[in-house]
Design a protein around this motif. Structure first.
Motif, PDB file in Angstrom:
ATOM      1  N   LEU A 112       0.841  -1.199   0.000  1.00 63.30           N
ATOM      2  CA  LEU A 112       0.000   0.000   0.000  1.00 63.30           C
ATOM      3  C   LEU A 112       0.875   1.247   0.000  1.00 63.30           C
ATOM      4  O   LEU A 112       1.729   1.411   0.878  1.00 63.30           O
ATOM      5  N   TYR A 164       6.054   1.287   8.731  1.00 63.00           N
ATOM      6  CA  TYR A 164       6.465   1.668   7.370  1.00 63.00           C
ATOM      7  C   TYR A 164       7.629   0.773   6.964  1.00 63.00           C
ATOM      8  O   TYR A 164       8.670   0.759   7.627  1.00 63.00           O
ATOM      9  N   VAL A 221      -3.096   3.065   7.602  1.00 61.81           N
ATOM     10  CA  VAL A 221      -1.864   2.312   7.865  1.00 61.81           C
ATOM     11  C   VAL A 221      -2.129   1.229   8.921  1.00 61.81           C
ATOM     12  O   VAL A 221      -1.659   0.096   8.794  1.00 61.81           O
ATOM     13  N   ALA A 224      -3.969  -1.569   7.242  1.00 61.97           N
ATOM     14  CA  ALA A 224      -3.088  -2.268   6.298  1.00 61.97           C
ATOM     15  C   ALA A 224      -2.085  -3.151   7.038  1.00 61.97           C
ATOM     16  O   ALA A 224      -1.824  -4.287   6.641  1.00 61.97           O
ATOM     17  N   VAL A 231       3.724  -1.139   3.792  1.00 65.22           N
ATOM     18  CA  VAL A 231       3.208   0.224   3.646  1.00 65.22           C
ATOM     19  C   VAL A 231       4.341   1.218   3.421  1.00 65.22           C
ATOM     20  O   VAL A 231       5.391   1.138   4.061  1.00 65.22           O
TER      21      VAL A 231
END
Ligand code: HPA
Length: 278
Positions: A112, A164, A221, A224, A231
């Motif tokens: 994503l 992340y 986030v 996800a 991400v």
């Protein structure tokens, strides 16, 4: 009370409706934020589906967000792109805000990529700069995982030690360097909005360790990561939020700043997608 059975059914129905209309099976999903929906023009769309044609899909209430799903290729790589996203400040609850991310999950998306507009609090950041998110602070009084957990989607208590993806961040930094694009790396704090912050609030958020502040991204986030997607997120700094020199700012200025940074972001995202898809 949040009904997980109905919610899951709605997600699957929406995913089926999309699948029935497309030939591609992209693994990459993009969410295009405020003023950044034009990145979509770089997508060679096979199918464009207005949100109102997807059963159960929420509808955008914000003018700067058109509200349609593009399915096609970006830099030759199959991708979905949400042109228009949902925010808590529109009155949606957190599960509704992340509904499209859940649908991506049901469609088999595993990566994503998110863009957003944010206010810059780090004094080294300037309007129009880009920032790669290294981490976030959830300061919205909401969480899309509240309620019964859908175990098939993910854990009750998902880990957030690295929301992340490190490898995607590395690729983003490498591509930024190659493209000659200045890319900061920092922390995003989410607020509910819709008002911008007071000076005292900016001072507090900065002291907490955040570099930029915005009204989106964090719910998506969280959902996800719950579904174990990789991400990556990039903020466009649309206004300078320095509490001791704060100037009034309007939505028009924010959208204009996002629009100006758009060519850079488009180049960066295309290069990232091309690398991931290679
Ligand atoms: N605060 C919150 N959200 C924002 C801002 C801001 O200053 N700028 C763009 N989105």
């Amino acid at each position: 009370m949040f009904d997980a059975v109905v919610y899951r059914q709605n997600v699957e129905t929406a995913a089926e409706a999309i699948r029935a209309r497309i030939g591609l099976a992209p693994r990459i999903g993009l969410i295009l934020g405020t003023g950044l929906a034009e990145l979509a023009e770089k997508i060679e769309a096979e199918t464009v589906i207005p949100y109102e044609e997807i059963p159960g899909f929420p509808l955008s209430t914000v003018e700067s967000h058109p509200g349609r799903l593009l399915v096609g290729t970006l830099a030759g790589v199959p991708a979905y792109a949400l042109q228009g996203r949902f925010h808590l400040y529109e009155g949606y609850d957190a599960p509704t805000v992340v509904f499209p991310v859940r649908v991506f999950g049901a469609l088999g998306v595993d990566t994503l990529l998110i863009s957003n507009a944010a206010g810059g609090m780090n004094p080294l950041y300037r309007k129009g700069d880009l920032m790669l998110l290294s981490d976030h602070i959830n300061f919205q009084n909401a969480n899309p995982l509240v309620g019964p957990n859908i175990d098939d989607w993910g854990d009750r208590f998902p880990d957030m030690s690295a929301p992340y993806d490190e490898e995607l961040q590395r690729i983003a930094e490498e591509k930024a360097l190659e493209e000659g694009i200045k890319l900061h790396r920092g922390v995003y704090v989410s607020v509910t909005g819709p008002n911008l912050e007071t000076r005292a609030e900016y001072r507090m958020l900065r002291a907490w360790g955040a570099d930029v502040v915005g009204m989106s991204t964090v719910p998506e986030v969280i959902a996800a990561r719950h579904m174990n997607m990789r991400v990556l997120a990039v903020s466009v700094v649309t206004d300078e939020c320095f509490p001791d020199a704060l100037a009034p700012v309007s939505l028009e200025e924010i959208i204009a700043a996002a629009g100006k940074a758009e060519p850079l972001l488009t180049r960066l995202m295309s290069a990232i997608v091309s690398t991931i898809g290679a």
